[in-house]
Structure formats: structure tokens, C-alpha cells
Write an enzyme that holds these catalytic residues in place. Structure first.
Site, mmCIF file in Angstrom:
data_model
loop_
_atom_site.group_PDB
_atom_site.id
_atom_site.type_symbol
_atom_site.label_atom_id
_atom_site.label_comp_id
_atom_site.label_asym_id
_atom_site.label_seq_id
_atom_site.Cartn_x
_atom_site.Cartn_y
_atom_site.Cartn_z
ATOM 1 C CB CYS A 2 -14.576 36.623 9.706
ATOM 2 S SG CYS A 2 -14.818 36.343 11.453
ATOM 3 N NE ARG A 27 -11.593 34.928 4.929
ATOM 4 C CZ ARG A 27 -10.329 35.222 4.694
ATOM 5 N NH1 ARG A 27 -9.702 34.692 3.681
ATOM 6 N NH2 ARG A 27 -9.680 36.049 5.487
ATOM 7 C CD1 TRP A 75 -12.853 29.848 13.007
ATOM 8 C CD2 TRP A 75 -11.865 31.488 14.164
ATOM 9 N NE1 TRP A 75 -11.931 29.274 13.856
ATOM 10 C CE2 TRP A 75 -11.312 30.252 14.574
ATOM 11 C CE3 TRP A 75 -11.407 32.655 14.761
ATOM 12 C CZ2 TRP A 75 -10.317 30.154 15.538
ATOM 13 C CZ3 TRP A 75 -10.410 32.558 15.726
ATOM 14 C CH2 TRP A 75 -9.876 31.320 16.110
ATOM 15 C CG ASN A 101 -11.459 38.856 9.176
ATOM 16 O OD1 ASN A 101 -11.337 38.150 10.178
ATOM 17 N ND2 ASN A 101 -10.625 38.785 8.153
ATOM 18 N N GLY A 102 -11.476 40.278 12.260
ATOM 19 C CA GLY A 102 -10.351 40.799 13.041
ATOM 20 C C GLY A 102 -10.759 40.998 14.487
ATOM 21 C CD GLU A 497 1.196 18.772 6.686
ATOM 22 O OE1 GLU A 497 1.490 19.508 7.647
ATOM 23 O OE2 GLU A 497 0.233 18.991 5.943
ATOM 24 C CE LYS A 501 -3.341 18.719 6.628
ATOM 25 N NZ LYS A 501 -2.217 19.558 6.293
ATOM 26 C CD GLU A 504 -5.575 20.390 9.590
ATOM 27 O OE1 GLU A 504 -5.989 21.536 9.742
ATOM 28 O OE2 GLU A 504 -4.621 20.116 8.841
ATOM 29 C CG HIS A 520 15.809 10.319 24.117
ATOM 30 N ND1 HIS A 520 16.903 10.005 24.887
ATOM 31 C CD2 HIS A 520 16.231 10.247 22.831
ATOM 32 C CE1 HIS A 520 17.946 9.789 24.102
ATOM 33 N NE2 HIS A 520 17.556 9.922 22.848
ATOM 34 C CE LYS A 623 -6.909 26.807 2.641
ATOM 35 N NZ LYS A 623 -6.182 25.697 3.257
HETATM 36 C C1 F6R Z 1 -3.157 22.834 8.339
HETATM 37 C C2 F6R Z 1 -3.215 24.201 7.877
HETATM 38 C C3 F6R Z 1 -2.629 25.266 8.749
HETATM 39 C C4 F6R Z 1 -1.930 26.342 7.904
HETATM 40 C C5 F6R Z 1 -1.449 27.492 8.791
HETATM 41 C C6 F6R Z 1 -0.711 28.557 7.992
HETATM 42 O O1 F6R Z 1 -3.721 21.952 7.416
HETATM 43 O O2 F6R Z 1 -3.749 24.484 6.853
HETATM 44 O O3 F6R Z 1 -1.753 24.735 9.688
HETATM 45 O O4 F6R Z 1 -0.864 25.759 7.222
HETATM 46 O O5 F6R Z 1 -2.544 28.089 9.418
HETATM 47 O O6 F6R Z 1 -1.516 29.098 7.009
HETATM 48 P P1 F6R Z 1 -0.912 29.938 5.819
HETATM 49 O O7 F6R Z 1 -0.105 29.007 4.976
HETATM 50 O O8 F6R Z 1 -2.089 30.491 5.086
HETATM 51 O O9 F6R Z 1 -0.048 31.005 6.427
#
Ligand code: F6R
Length: 628
Positions: A2, A27, A75, A101-102, A497, A501, A504, A520, A623
Site C-alpha cells: 500500500c 507498492r 495491496w 497500510n498494514g 534467482e 524472476k 513473478e 534425486h 514491492k
Molecule cells: C523479487 C523481489 C522480492 C524481494 C523481497 C524482499 O524480485 O523483489 O523477492 O526481494 O520481497 O524485499 P526487501 O529486499 O525489500 O526486503
């Protein structure tokens, strides 16, 4: 999660708030809304879906002009993404508006109490109770800041709240507990926002708010500015009981253009392209003229670092992958045992920690609730916490014993790219610094790695210049359902990673495996023409690792896999087993993720685009994950 904006000043509040929300849309983007105080009343508009839906709504049904307002991009937690659940939420008389937010954990009890007193609640959210409680308190005390304090004392959970009341047209009030809120002040205006990006176009002077604080922004023509304010506007900060709080002002060193797309179609593309600079910036000022490390910000005394007998890295998602690589570097360079743990799991297993444990918390946003809770737990057990963080003044950086900031600049795209590379740089710096302080590496050895690290920015640049075949390949795979990723040693977190990517952004089944684990179980997934990305370790490092992954490539190819091989220049052994070969520059073994991750970012971004997905705002994600 949010995005919140509040504004008091001389401009159109609606324009300022909507522009701020645009910058915070990363956000959350399930719904959005605004409220403006004008003509002695309060006018609000809100709409499900992206901010553009709200903008259309406001064209069709304009709000009156006013210079005090709030806004929200959501969100969803409690209640689906509908118009009714969108913020702001109003009381029954339509005099109070609040954005949040929260999560308010005791909202059900509060809602029942309000219903008994005759309030009619119309949404499924936890937030709406706050609007009603504020209205009740205001009717007895006539002061919005005091009402907010009274209400906050009754709330359980994590929250940022920002509210306005039609009877106080020059005031915006905010409150925070375990959720972000910053103040911006300048030019007779004041702002509240979840993130400085919302007001950076207006001012670069900011004020940090502590936990359990309430802030009042008041238009105060001719006034002195109050605590932390500026002429024309006062800013007053107290705790939840009204005691004045100390405020810390700081200057934001990002400029407004850093939060713009700068000619790129997506923020993600821009952020991928910014990586060479972000990597170089993260090294700036941390290497002395003799080539040794000087981490002045790490305010943990060297004597304490010498006593450390265990390191635990906690983080989530992409930052966790950086942590997995940190473990390999820390153990190799310092010989201190190191564990890397998902922050969300950490405190629930009752980890063994004491004053000789160094906990490293990695977070781009500095607001991730799981990571915050993990570091709090670690500190309660007496461990020292060092944060690696990209956001100045964030909760994680404030609550840690020391912070090493990554200098990635604002990362707006939801999928993390440049933050990851800078987290890696920061992890290498911490590992080398520990080695330097403890003497587990000779000075010349540390300086040698530092030199190699300093050269990496140029290598990342070179990788970026050769990405066209990767984009072409990604487009050709747009109709596939599954892509697997294999790696060993530092290549394993890179494989994870790459898979994250792709999941998501492209919404595909993507999984990363340690290549040795394949036989395995996961090898059963291999079928004809299944794309498998293989991250090959340097043959110049531990050759046994390299040889083993070459065998793994043969095993999967024999079963029909289409191999997409990421290998360093000059590695000819992989050529016979690569259906597609992506070359990366030769780097020292431990530093390879800084170059091998880049093609995977480009691959996911292009594949998502080819599938018609929203690259910067993937579905269901936000994010900054400020709930557990
Ligand atoms: C993936 C991504 C998330 C963040 C995770 C931690 O692309 O961005 O997996 O890495 O939510 O976020 P931070 O680094 O802000 O604690």
C-alpha cells in the site's frame, strides 16, 4: 505494501497526491483513492484496479479544488480489490477520511463495538473502523492529532495511518507502528508518504518518524514552522501519549529523475541498465587509497567483529538469494560458520544466538516485516545486527546496530534487479572486511579481491551490451509452460534467482535446482524440448564443480532438454552440450553472480513482455512487503 500520500500546502492537493501515488504504485495496485478538503467539506473518489481507473473516474466526476488531501494505492489484505474496499474510508457523516497500510489485528472486536454504538460499516476492510473511531474521538476532543493518538492506543497490529477531518481543513495527521511513513517539508508545503519517491519532485528535505509516533502537518501561514517544519507549515511529532518526540531531519540524496523511467518502456529495463553504476556507487568511499576496506558506517567495533563466532544472514526473496551467496563468501574468506535463513522462518525455530553472533539482515526496502521481526528477535537474544539496506531512514536500518547502505538509488519495478547486484557487492564488502579485521586473509589478498570487485562494474556493462540474442531467445520461448534453472555453488542461488524472476514476471512454472540434486528427483521433469538454463561455474575455480555440471548437462540433454548455457568466455568444454550459449566475462569464482544474473533478468523481462504481462507491476505482488 500500500502506498500512502498526504499533502498540505498551496498547490492543488489532488494533483500533488495523484502524482505521488503514481510514484508509489509499485507498492500495490489493486485499487486507489483520494480525499480532498475543500469548501468546508470533504470530497473523496476511489476505484478498483490501477490508478489509471481512478484518474478516469476523476475526469468524469471531478473533486472540488483544495490544498489539503490524502491518497492511497492498495495491496489488498482484508477484503477483495473492490471500489467499496478501496481507501480512503470515511465515517458515516463523511467528515473524516483515512488511508492505511498494514493490518489492524483487533479490527473485528472494534467493528462489533462500533456496530453496537450504531455505526454502519460498509466495507470488508480492517481500516474502516479507524475512520469511525477517529470521528467519535474528534467529536469529544475537537483535535485530529489527539484523536489519532487516542485511536492508535486502541489498535493492535502494524499500521501507517493518514487522516483528514473536514473541521480541520489545514491539517493532515499521520501515525505509524511497524510500517513506513516519512515526512517531506519545504517551500511552504509538507508531505506524508510511505516512501520519499512520492514527494521527491517537490522537496529533498525529509524527517524520519520513529515507531509509535503521531505527526501533525498544519498549514501555518506566517508561522515559524514548528518542530522540523518550514515557513508556512508546521510539523509536530509526538508519541501515542502526546509527549513531544525528537525528530531527525535528513536530506534525500536521490534526485527526482532517479524515480522516472528516463525513456525506457519499463522501470525494470532502466534499473537493469543502471546496474554498472549501482555496483560502482556501492563501492564508492569504501576503499582507501591503499586499496584496503574502510567501512566507517559499520559502527560495530573491530574488537567485537574479531570475537564473532557465527554469522547468520536473514532475508526474503531476492535478498535471500544474495544472502546465500554471502554465506559462501563469508565462510571462504573468514572461515566463520555462516547460515543463511529465510527471515520468515528464522525466529520460529528458536535459533541459537548470543553476543558473539553477527546477524546480517538484507533488505532493499528496509521495511520487509519478516526481516524486521527476525532482526528484532536476534537483538533480543543479544546478537549484533548489521543491515544491508537500500533505503535511508527505513525501519530495518534504524533498528539495526549498524547499516551498510547499498547505493542502488530508488528501485521502482517490483522485481528486484539492481538492488540484488548491490546487495551482493555489500555482502562481499562485509565478508572481506571481516577477513581484513580478523586477519583470515592477508592484506594483499583482500586488496586483490577488492581490485577485482572494482573492475566488475565494467564487466556488467559488457554483459548488457551483448543481450540481444538473449532477448530473441526469450521471445522464442514465450509459449513454453516450464523453464528449469540449474546451478552449483554460487550458481545455485543464481539459478533460484533466475527462476524467481521468471515466476513473478512471466507467471510460468520456473524452478531452480542445485544441479547435483537433479538425479534425486527433479530429473523426472525433463522431457523433450524442455528449456533448462544452466549456470556454469568458472572452469578456473574448482574444476571439479565445472566438470560435474558438464556431466549434468549431458544427463539432461540425453533426456531431451534444450540447454541454455551461461558460461564464461573461453570455456570451450560446454560448447558440445549447449543448444544456446550465453557468454559472460571471466570473473573470480565467488564474484560470478554479479555477471551471471544479468542475462537471467533480461531473459525474464523479455519473456514477460512477449507474453503481454505487466513488467513493472506483476499480478498479486507488491514491492515492499510490510505484513508477515
Ligand atoms: C523479487 C523481489 C522480492 C524481494 C523481497 C524482499 O524480485 O523483489 O523477492 O526481494 O520481497 O524485499 P526487501 O529486499 O525489500 O526486503
Amino acid at each position: 505494501m500500500c502506498g500512502i500520500v498526504g499533502y498540505v500546502g498551496g498547490q492543488s492537493a489532488l494533483d500533488v497526491v495523484v502524482a505521488g501515488l503514481k510514484r508509489l504504485e509499485y507498492r500495490g495496485y489493486d485499487s486507489s483513492g483520494v480525499a480532498v478538503l475543500a469548501d468546508g467539506g470533504l470530497a473523496a473518489g476511489k476505484k478498483a484496479g490501477k490508478l489509471v481507473n481512478l484518474e478516469k473516474e476523476l475526469v468524469g466526476r471531478p473533486l472540488p479544488a483544495g490544498a489539503t488531501g490524502i491518497g492511497h494505492t492498495r495491496w489488498a489484505t482484508h477484503g477483495g480489490p473492490t471500489d467499496a474496499n478501496a481507501h480512503p474510508h470515511l465515517d458515516n457523516a463523511g467528515r473524516v477520511a483515512v488511508v492505511h497500510n498494514g493490518i489492524i489485528e483487533n479490527f473485528a472486536v472494534l467493528r462489533d463495538e462500533l456496530a453496537e454504538r450504531g455505526h454502519e460499516l460498509v466495507s470488508e476492510t480492517d481500516t474502516e473502523v479507524v475512520a469511525h473511531l477517529l470521528a467519535e474521538s474528534f467529536s469529544s476532543c475537537g483535535d485530529l492529532a489527539e484523536s489519532m493518538r487516542l485511536v492508535c492506543r486502541r489498535l493492535e497490529g502494524a499500521f501507517t495511518l493518514v487522516a483528514v477531518h473536514a473541521d480541520e481543513p489545514d491539517v493532515v495527521v499521520g501515525a505509524r507502528r511497524n510500517s513506513p511513513l516519512v515526512v517531506g517539508v519545504g517551500g511552504g508545503e509538507a508531505f506524508l508518504a510511505s516512501d520519499v519517491a512520492a514527494f521527491i519532485a517537490h522537496t529533498r528535505s525529509a524527517i524520519e518518524l520513529g515507531q509509535d509516533q503521531v505527526v501533525e502537518l498544519r498549514r501555518d501561514e506566517g508561522g515559524s514552522g514548528g518542530v522540523g517544519g518550514a515557513a508556512g507549515v508546521s510539523v509536530t511529532v509526538t508519541d501515542f501519549h502526546g509527549a513531544p518526540a525528537e525528530v531527525r531531519s535528513y536530506r534525500i540524496d536521490w534526485d527526482a529523475s532517479a524515480a522516472e523511467k528516463g525513456g525506457y518502456d519499463y522501470f525494470m529495463l532502466k534499473e537493469i541498465a543502471e546496474q554498472p553504476k549501482a555496483v560502482a556507487d556501492t563501492l564508492l568511499g569504501r576503499i582507501d587509497s591503499g586499496g584496503s576496506l574502510t567501512l566507517d558506517e559499520v559502527r560495530i567495533p573491530d574488537s567485537v567483529l574479531r570475537e564473532v563466532d557465527k554469522v547468520v544472514v536473514v532475508a526474503c526473496g531476492t535478498a535471500f538469494h544474495a544472502g546465500m551467496i554471502a554465506k559462501l563468501a563469508i565462510e571462504h574468506w573468514t572461515r566463520i560458520p555462516c547460515e543463511t535463513e529465510l527471515a520468515s522462518e528464522f525466529r520460529y525455530r528458536d535459533p541459537i544466538l548470543d553476543s558473539r553472533t553477527l546477524v546480517i539482515a538484507i533488505s532493499q526496502s528496509g521495511e520487509t516485516m519478516d526481516t524486521l521481526m527476525a532482526l528484532r528477535h536476534a537483538r533480543e537474544q543479544g546478537a549484533k545486527v548489521l543491515a544491508i539496506c537500500n533505503t535511508n531512514g527505513s525501519t530495518i536500518s534504524r533498528e539495526s546496530d549498524a547499516v551498510l547502505y547499498t547505493h542502488a538509488g530508488p528501485e521502482v519495478a517490483v522485481a528486484s534487479t539492481k538492488a540484488f547486484l548491490t546487495q551482493l557487492v555489500a555482502c562481499y564488502l562485509v565478508a572481506l572486511y571481516l577477513a581484513q579485521v580478523r586477519g583470515s586473509k592477508w592484506g594483499d589478498e583482500v586488496r586483490g579481491v577488492v581490485r577485482e570487485l572494482s573492475a566488475i562494474s565494467g564487466e556488467v556493462e559488457r554483459v548488457l551490451e551483448t543481450m540481444e540474442p538473449v532477448r530473441e531467445l526469450a521471445r522464442s520461448l514465450a509459449r513454453k509452460n516450464t523453464v528449469l534453472f540449474l546451478g552449483r555453488h554460487v550458481g545455485y542461488p543464481v539459478a533460484l534467482e533466475g527462476a524467481l524472476k521468471l515466476k513473478e514476471l512471466a507467471y510460468m512454472h520456473a524452478e531452480g535446482f542445485a544441479a547435483g540434486e537433479l538425479k534425486h528427483g527433479p530429473i523426472a521433469l525433463i522431457e523433450d524440448d524442455l528449456p533448462v538454463v544452466v549456470v556454469v561455474p568458472s572452469p578456473r575455480g574448482r574444476s571439479v564443480l565445472h566438470d560435474k555440471i558438464v556431466s549434468n548437462m549431458q544427463e539432461i540433454r540425453a533426456r531431451g532438454a534444450r540447454t541454455i548455457v551461461i558460461a564464461e568466455e573461453g570455456d570451450e568444454a560446454v560448447v558440445p552440450y549447449a543448444d544456446h550459449l550465453i557468454r559472460i566475462p571471466a570473473t573470480p569464482t565467488l564474484l560470478q553472480p554479479l555477471v551471471s544474473t544479468v542475462p537471467l533478468q533480461v531473459f525474464a523481462c523479455e519473456l514477460a513482455t512477449a507474453r503481454g504481462n505487466e513488467v513493472d507491476q506483476p499480478r498479486n505482488l507488491a514491492k515492499s512487503v510490510t505484513v508477515e
